[in-house]
Design a protein around this motif. Structure first.
Motif, short mmCIF file in Angstrom:
data_model
loop_
_atom_site.label_atom_id
_atom_site.label_comp_id
_atom_site.label_asym_id
_atom_site.label_seq_id
_atom_site.Cartn_x
_atom_site.Cartn_y
_atom_site.Cartn_z
N ASP A 41 -5.05 4.37 -34.59
CA ASP A 41 -4.06 3.83 -33.66
C ASP A 41 -3.34 5.02 -33.03
O ASP A 41 -2.47 5.64 -33.65
N MET A 76 -4.91 3.98 -24.16
CA MET A 76 -3.45 3.97 -24.27
C MET A 76 -2.82 4.57 -23.02
O MET A 76 -1.84 4.05 -22.49
N ARG A 77 -3.40 5.66 -22.54
CA ARG A 77 -2.85 6.32 -21.37
C ARG A 77 -2.99 5.44 -20.13
O ARG A 77 -2.13 5.44 -19.25
N GLN A 136 0.97 9.19 -32.51
CA GLN A 136 1.98 9.85 -31.68
C GLN A 136 3.36 9.74 -32.31
O GLN A 136 4.11 10.72 -32.37
N ASP A 137 3.69 8.56 -32.81
CA ASP A 137 4.99 8.35 -33.45
C ASP A 137 5.13 9.21 -34.71
O ASP A 137 6.21 9.75 -34.99
N GLU A 175 7.17 4.50 -17.33
CA GLU A 175 7.14 5.54 -18.36
C GLU A 175 6.72 6.87 -17.77
O GLU A 175 7.28 7.92 -18.12
N LEU A 208 -2.56 14.81 -28.80
CA LEU A 208 -3.15 13.56 -28.31
C LEU A 208 -4.35 13.85 -27.41
O LEU A 208 -5.37 13.15 -27.47
N ARG A 238 -0.26 2.80 -19.99
CA ARG A 238 1.14 3.22 -19.82
C ARG A 238 1.67 2.75 -18.47
O ARG A 238 1.04 2.92 -17.44
N ARG A 290 -1.09 5.32 -30.77
CA ARG A 290 0.36 5.18 -30.61
C ARG A 290 1.07 5.49 -31.93
O ARG A 290 2.09 6.18 -31.95
#
Length: 413
Positions: free
Chosen positions: A113, A159-160, A118-119, A167, A135, A163, A115
């Motif tokens: 995942d 994911m990109r 990244q977190d 954002e 990433l 966005r 995201r």
């Protein structure tokens, strides 16, 4: 393909149940994918996706894929096979070792995942720039894995794409535009810097200021690449961080740059006084010196080898900034309690930014007033979009106050 509920009793007499997706993969092998009791929707969704992927011949079962760490090792091997620069390979290894493997190295590609990854990086204190780079490397790992049939999709790319524009705009706003006096040396600062230059660093830094070469291009520049009579520099090669010579950063990096008299004269003087010691010595024990030859590096170190970037900055640029008074206070204080000053611009790229602004500014403001396409070519950017995104805001507008006043007078009389 079927989705069914399975119940069974463990050897200890505990009853359990799960949802099972029963299907045949692209190789004709039967596969079972299990989901917890409350995950029927996820099981049905997986069945629908897997059915399409199997039909299109792109499905990869969990047992047929690999972990992120293994895929990362394949990615590095691909780079080595493609003979990428050593600095690029080392960067891949660092990203994998320090920023990817410690957090998701044992995770199967199908379970990643991005995201959440990244977190995690942010929670671990990684900078925004480092998170972005990690990433990007993860996305490259997936791209390589897809080519090896170890993955069917690139979740980083997905994911990109998802966005929202809001954002992206917020990120761009936070980064901000390059500003004179903050990111770009001002005209007065450059005047002071030029006046303070002396010794072996003078021709190098003048070339950086008025030709806009990258550090790697300066370090790889040879006498045969400079035509002092035609007043131009031809960029044909660069030196990487290990001192290895190779082609420019991109195809656009190979270019010809006109240089002003101050650079021509500085290089001419440097060439007249240029010589380097070689291993042989005369009868008195003095080193036999060899005059400048076309293949010699112009800004070599004392041994005639590629000069290091750190030396140029720490022994050349920073002392010159301090001498010129282009300084800013630091948090540290001296014995008298006064703040200790530091060089305002501590990187060579600030001089490259100035060169771009010099190309763009109007002649009335001490610039050349060149169009965007010419600026791109002089900078050696791979695309005009890169030049426009970085320096577009520096171009003078055609509707400034004086021109508006003239237009008003012409219209209204």
């Amino acid at each position: 393909m079927s989705v069914r509920k399975r119940t069974w009793t463990t050897p200890k007499g505990v009853e359990k149940e799960a949802w099972v997706v029963d299907y045949v993969d692209t190789a004709g092998k039967r596969r079972l994918k299990t989901f917890p009791p409350g995950k029927k929707k996820e099981a049905v969704a997986f069945a629908a996706t897997a059915s399409v992927e199997v039909r299109e011949g792109v499905h990869v079962a969990d047992r047929a894929t690999v972990t992120v760490k293994t895929a990362g090792e394949f990615w590095i091997a691909t780079g080595e096979g493609d003979e990428l620069e050593r600095s690029t390979i080392n960067q891949r290894k660092r990203h994998l070792k320090f920023h990817i493997t410690p957090f998701i190295g044992d995770t199967l590609l199908s379970k990643v995942d991005p995201r959440a990854f990244q977190d995690t990086l942010r929670a671990e204190g990684r900078s925004a720039a480092m998170v972005k780079k990690a990433l990007s490397s993860l996305g490259s790992i997936f791209a390589d894995a897809i080519e090896r049939k170890l993955a069917t999709r690139n979740p980083v790319r997905d994911m990109r794409r998802s966005r929202k524009g809001k954002e992206r705009r917020a990120e761009k706003r936070q980064k901000g535009k390059l500003k004179a006096g903050k990111d770009i040396p001002t005209r007065d600062e450059v005047r002071a810097l030029v006046a303070s230059l002396s010794g072996r660093w003078r021709p190098l830094l003048l070339t950086a200021i008025f030709a806009g070469l990258r550090s790697s291009e300066l370090r790889g520049l040879r006498w045969q690449d400079v035509d002092l009579d035609r007043r131009e520099i031809r960029v044909h090669q660069r030196a990487d961080e290990f001192g290895e010579i190779g082609p420019p950063k991109s195809e656009a990096g190979e270019r010809t740059i006109p240089i002003p008299p101050i650079v021509v004269n500085a290089l001419r003087e440097w060439k007249l006084g240029y010589s380097r010691p070689i291993l042989a010595r005369d009868e008195d024990g003095k080193p036999i010196r060899e005059d400048a030859k076309p293949h010699h590096l112009i800004f070599a170190n004392g041994a005639g080898k590629v000069e290091s970037h750190a030396n140029i900055v720490n022994r050349g640029l920073v002392p010159a900034m301090l001498s010129a008074g282009v300084i800013v206070p630091t948090d540290k204080k001296d014995e008298d309690g006064k703040p200790i000053m530091a060089a305002k611009y501590s990187g060579l790229h600030a001089l490259r930014h100035f060169y771009a602004s010099w190309l763009i500014n109007r002649p009335a403001d001490g610039g050349l007033g060149l169009p965007l396409k010419v600026v791109q070519e002089r900078m050696g950017h791979s695309s005009i979009t890169m030049t426009a995104d970085t320096y577009g805001h520096l171009f003078p507008r055609g509707d400034d106050a004086d021109e508006l006043a003239a237009a008003e007078a012409s219209l209204l009389g």
